[in-house]
Design a protein around this motif. Structure first.
Motif, PDB file in Angstrom:
ATOM      1  N   ARG A 254       0.842  -1.246  -0.338  1.00 37.21           N
ATOM      2  CA  ARG A 254      -0.006   0.021   0.119  1.00 37.21           C
ATOM      3  C   ARG A 254       1.055   1.322   0.037  1.00 37.21           C
ATOM      4  N   ILE A 255       0.382   2.047  -0.667  1.00 33.89           N
ATOM      5  CA  ILE A 255       1.067   3.601  -0.790  1.00 33.89           C
ATOM      6  C   ILE A 255      -0.064   4.627  -0.554  1.00 33.89           C
ATOM      7  N   ASN A 256       0.101   5.406   0.343  1.00 37.14           N
ATOM      8  CA  ASN A 256      -0.991   6.236   0.892  1.00 37.14           C
ATOM      9  C   ASN A 256      -2.040   5.528   0.920  1.00 37.14           C
ATOM     10  N   ASP A 257      -3.311   6.116   0.392  1.00 40.25           N
ATOM     11  CA  ASP A 257      -4.430   5.010   0.736  1.00 40.25           C
ATOM     12  C   ASP A 257      -4.645   4.201  -0.300  1.00 40.25           C
ATOM     13  N   GLN A 258      -3.941   3.926  -1.320  1.00 43.08           N
ATOM     14  CA  GLN A 258      -4.070   3.054  -2.369  1.00 43.08           C
ATOM     15  C   GLN A 258      -3.386   1.606  -2.173  1.00 43.08           C
ATOM     16  N   TYR A 259      -4.138   0.663  -2.412  1.00 47.13           N
ATOM     17  CA  TYR A 259      -3.668  -0.806  -2.618  1.00 47.13           C
ATOM     18  C   TYR A 259      -3.162  -1.218  -3.758  1.00 47.13           C
ATOM     19  N   LEU A 260      -2.026  -1.528  -3.653  1.00 47.20           N
ATOM     20  CA  LEU A 260      -1.436  -2.036  -4.917  1.00 47.20           C
ATOM     21  C   LEU A 260      -1.120  -3.503  -4.960  1.00 47.20           C
ATOM     22  N   TYR A 261      -1.111  -4.111  -6.122  1.00 48.35           N
ATOM     23  CA  TYR A 261      -0.816  -5.521  -6.755  1.00 48.35           C
ATOM     24  C   TYR A 261       0.848  -5.124  -6.930  1.00 48.35           C
ATOM     25  N   TYR A 275      15.446  -8.278 -19.271  1.00 54.42           N
ATOM     26  CA  TYR A 275      14.672  -7.372 -18.265  1.00 54.42           C
ATOM     27  C   TYR A 275      14.126  -8.395 -17.144  1.00 54.42           C
ATOM     28  N   TYR A 276      14.173  -7.828 -16.074  1.00 52.30           N
ATOM     29  CA  TYR A 276      13.194  -8.263 -14.850  1.00 52.30           C
ATOM     30  C   TYR A 276      12.908  -7.292 -13.812  1.00 52.30           C
ATOM     31  N   GLY A 277      12.042  -7.443 -13.033  1.00 51.77           N
ATOM     32  CA  GLY A 277      11.558  -6.193 -12.070  1.00 51.77           C
ATOM     33  C   GLY A 277      10.353  -6.443 -11.517  1.00 51.77           C
ATOM     34  N   LYS A 278       9.836  -5.516 -10.797  1.00 53.46           N
ATOM     35  CA  LYS A 278       8.541  -5.118 -10.331  1.00 53.46           C
ATOM     36  C   LYS A 278       7.529  -4.181 -10.722  1.00 53.46           C
ATOM     37  N   LEU A 279       6.444  -4.560 -10.766  1.00 53.05           N
ATOM     38  CA  LEU A 279       5.435  -3.576 -11.137  1.00 53.05           C
ATOM     39  C   LEU A 279       4.470  -3.356 -10.265  1.00 53.05           C
ATOM     40  N   PHE A 280       4.191  -2.225  -9.766  1.00 52.37           N
ATOM     41  CA  PHE A 280       3.263  -1.810  -8.735  1.00 52.37           C
ATOM     42  C   PHE A 280       2.166  -1.108  -9.214  1.00 52.37           C
ATOM     43  N   ILE A 281       0.814  -1.875  -9.003  1.00 53.38           N
ATOM     44  CA  ILE A 281      -0.405  -1.548  -9.845  1.00 53.38           C
ATOM     45  C   ILE A 281      -1.598  -1.342  -9.015  1.00 53.38           C
ATOM     46  N   LEU A 288      -0.456   1.978 -13.112  1.00 57.55           N
ATOM     47  CA  LEU A 288       0.814   1.425 -12.972  1.00 57.55           C
ATOM     48  C   LEU A 288       1.196   2.603 -12.014  1.00 57.55           C
ATOM     49  N   VAL A 289       1.616   2.452 -10.946  1.00 56.04           N
ATOM     50  CA  VAL A 289       1.962   3.408 -10.097  1.00 56.04           C
ATOM     51  C   VAL A 289       3.486   3.548  -9.751  1.00 56.04           C
ATOM     52  N   LYS A 290       4.254   2.567 -10.005  1.00 60.30           N
ATOM     53  CA  LYS A 290       5.652   2.599  -9.816  1.00 60.30           C
ATOM     54  C   LYS A 290       6.157   1.167 -10.490  1.00 60.30           C
ATOM     55  N   ALA A 291       7.445   1.623 -11.284  1.00 63.67           N
ATOM     56  CA  ALA A 291       7.787   0.387 -11.716  1.00 63.67           C
ATOM     57  C   ALA A 291       9.594   0.422 -11.183  1.00 63.67           C
ATOM     58  N   THR A 292      10.230  -0.618 -10.902  1.00 65.47           N
ATOM     59  CA  THR A 292      11.560  -0.812 -10.779  1.00 65.47           C
ATOM     60  C   THR A 292      12.005  -2.204 -11.468  1.00 65.47           C
ATOM     61  N   TYR A 293      13.102  -1.919 -12.257  1.00 66.21           N
ATOM     62  CA  TYR A 293      13.545  -3.107 -13.062  1.00 66.21           C
ATOM     63  C   TYR A 293      14.889  -2.755 -13.556  1.00 66.21           C
ATOM     64  N   SER A 294      15.287  -4.071 -14.002  1.00 69.50           N
ATOM     65  CA  SER A 294      16.822  -3.990 -14.246  1.00 69.50           C
ATOM     66  C   SER A 294      17.117  -4.824 -15.551  1.00 69.50           C
ATOM     67  N   TYR A 324      16.668   0.645 -13.230  1.00 70.34           N
ATOM     68  CA  TYR A 324      16.009   1.848 -13.564  1.00 70.34           C
ATOM     69  C   TYR A 324      14.774   1.848 -12.380  1.00 70.34           C
ATOM     70  N   ARG A 325      14.097   2.920 -12.531  1.00 69.79           N
ATOM     71  CA  ARG A 325      12.802   3.147 -11.415  1.00 69.79           C
ATOM     72  C   ARG A 325      12.243   4.322 -12.154  1.00 69.79           C
ATOM     73  N   VAL A 326      10.841   4.232 -11.972  1.00 72.28           N
ATOM     74  CA  VAL A 326       9.865   5.290 -12.348  1.00 72.28           C
ATOM     75  C   VAL A 326       8.822   5.292 -11.346  1.00 72.28           C
ATOM     76  N   ASP A 327       8.422   6.534 -11.081  1.00 72.74           N
ATOM     77  CA  ASP A 327       7.365   6.631  -9.978  1.00 72.74           C
ATOM     78  C   ASP A 327       6.329   7.648 -10.701  1.00 72.74           C
ATOM     79  N   TYR A 328       4.730   7.472 -10.455  1.00 76.21           N
ATOM     80  CA  TYR A 328       4.085   8.171 -11.105  1.00 76.21           C
ATOM     81  C   TYR A 328       3.120   8.870  -9.909  1.00 76.21           C
ATOM     82  N   ARG A 329       2.790  10.091  -9.990  1.00 74.54           N
ATOM     83  CA  ARG A 329       2.231  10.790  -8.956  1.00 74.54           C
ATOM     84  C   ARG A 329       0.629  11.079  -9.699  1.00 74.54           C
ATOM     85  N   LYS A 330      -0.278  11.342  -8.633  1.00 80.43           N
ATOM     86  CA  LYS A 330      -1.769  11.538  -8.846  1.00 80.43           C
ATOM     87  C   LYS A 330      -2.239  12.742  -8.514  1.00 80.43           C
TER      88      LYS A 330
END
Length: 432
Positions: A254-261, A275-281, A288-294, A324-330
């Motif tokens: 969870r981030i803030n009030d959002q529940y994430l897969y 490539y390999y990594g994680k998606l936070f959905i 997609l709220v955040k992704a970290t991948y290598s 790599y890392r990318v974050d998204y804001r709302k």
């Protein structure tokens, strides 16, 4: 894989090696592209965000002034600098980071220096939350990609962003480039590419006279923009290439009030760098709220062919770590690109030398303000840069300590600040 290799080479996300014969780089200059600071009609607050239990710094925590687009990000030491207009004394600032409970604080809590913000770790068990209804990770990612046009800002957006690029040789900082940029961000469904203009910039480089190789990052701010997998999914995976990857569920969060897969992914074909990594959905909107991948670079020759555009003869150059890392804001129910980071480590191995050299390159961009723009056609001037830019070569520098004005920037890490002070002292001695 050919498309990916072409991306790294043709889209200027690779690294360039040149023989470096000259001594120090030119001293910091003073040629402003758009004029200097726009006045001191703001208050600046500095401090540190830490884990409330351990006291450890929280890097890349997000600070946003509520009901505005003004924001900042903590550095690797957890330190932040936040600039707020003087007429917003009643504002509230929300501080958040993945895995922590967000905290909202009145602006009156903040000080000019020494502000301490403690974030509590999220300990809630999420496995039984009713929002988690997807049972197939592959299908979830496919739905996420289909919704990338509706879940994100779908107007052309003018973003103010802070970009920083550092290069280390071993443990020594040898180059720092920083810039405040205007990013003309195109909607995700648009075929148009993003454009970047540098409003303010500075650099400092410390190449020893005995150094024979200088590692230079080609692409500058564009490297961090191309990490935006919602705008450029074809460079990781898109709806038509999902069969090339294996997807599986990790423990939700969870981030803030959002529940994430949390979805783990890895490429199936491993003949070339993969490539390999994680998606936070987001569980509700499938955003997609955040992704970290290598990129796995065990295949040294293939990895070197992808990243190294030019090198001297008699030397082998190859990456050993690519992250790599990318974050998204709302904002107002829509998500937008907020932060991008690329970390690369390279080995330079001379044929007749016993010891090799290691270089680390870190580039990051944080969006600090944005607004919708209706400009159909951008009038480009000399402040616009090409995706082939090399910051340490192509950008004029600035020595004015007040140069950044009201723009929000990322606080420099202590090691970087100390390195820059040493570089400037060396440059001064060279001029005497």
């Amino acid at each position: 894989m050919k498309k990916r290799a072409d991306f790294f080479k043709k889209s200027r996300a690779g690294l360039v090696l040149f023989l470096f014969i000259l001594g120090f780089a030119a001293p910091l200059g003073a040629t402003d592209l758009h004029g200097l600071s726009n006045g001191a009609e703001y208050n600046e607050y500095k401090g540190k965000v830490v884990n409330s239990r351990t006291g450890d710094p929280v890097a890349s925590a997000y600070l946003v002034v509520d009901n505005t687009n003004l924001s900042s990000v903590t550095n690797s030491d957890g330190e932040f600098s936040l600039k707020v207009p003087v007429d917003m004394l009643e504002a509230t600032v929300t501080v958040s980071y993945l895995g922590y409970q967000s905290k909202s604080l009145p602006l009156s809590y903040f000080k000019e220096s020494g502000t301490r913000i403690e974030l509590d770790e999220s300990v809630q068990e999420l496995d039984e939350v009713a929002l988690f209804t997807s049972t197939n990770a592959y299908s979830l990612v496919k739905k996420m990609l289909k919704k990338r046009g509706e879940n994100y800002l779908n107007d052309q957006t003018l973003m103010t962003a802070f970009y920083r690029e550092t290069i280390q040789k071993g443990r020594r900082n040898i180059s720092l480039s920083e810039a405040v940029a205007e990013v003309y961000k195109q909607p995700n469904r648009s075929a148009k590419k993003d454009d970047v203009a540098l409003i303010k910039a500075r650099k400092s480089t410390d190449y020893k006279r005995l150094d024979t190789v200088a590692l230079k990052l080609r692409g500058g701010p564009y490297n961090t923009l191309y990490i935006d997998v919602m705008k450029y999914p074809e460079f990781l995976f898109d709806e038509n290439s999902l069969d090339n990857f294996k997807f599986s569920f990790n423990k939700p969060t969870r981030i803030n009030d959002q529940y994430l897969y949390v979805v783990d992914f890895e490429e199936i074909n491993r003949n070339l760098p993969w490539y390999y990594g994680k998606l936070f959905i987001d569980a509700e909107s499938l955003t997609l709220v955040k992704a970290t991948y290598s990129l796995n670079v065990d295949n040294r020759k293939a990895a070197g062919d992808i990243f190294v555009s030019k090198k001297p003869s008699g030397v082998k150059v190859y990456p050993v770590e690519v992250n790599y890392r990318v974050d998204y804001r709302k904002a107002d129910g829509k998500w937008y690109y907020g932060y991008g980071n690329a970390q690369l480590e390279f080995v330079v191995n001379w044929k007749r030398k016993i010891f090799n050299s290691r270089y680390k390159v870190n580039s990051e961009m944080a969006v600090t303000d944005w607004k919708n723009t209706s400009e159909d056609k951008i009038k480009k001037d000399k402040s616009f840069i090409k995706p082939s830019v090399v910051m340490v070569d192509d950008v004029s520098g600035f020595a004015d300590v007040d140069f950044w004005g009201s723009n929000n920037i990322i606080e420099p890490e202590k090691s970087i600040q100390n390195a820059i002070e040493k570089i400037q002292r060396k440059l001064e001695r060279e001029e005497d």
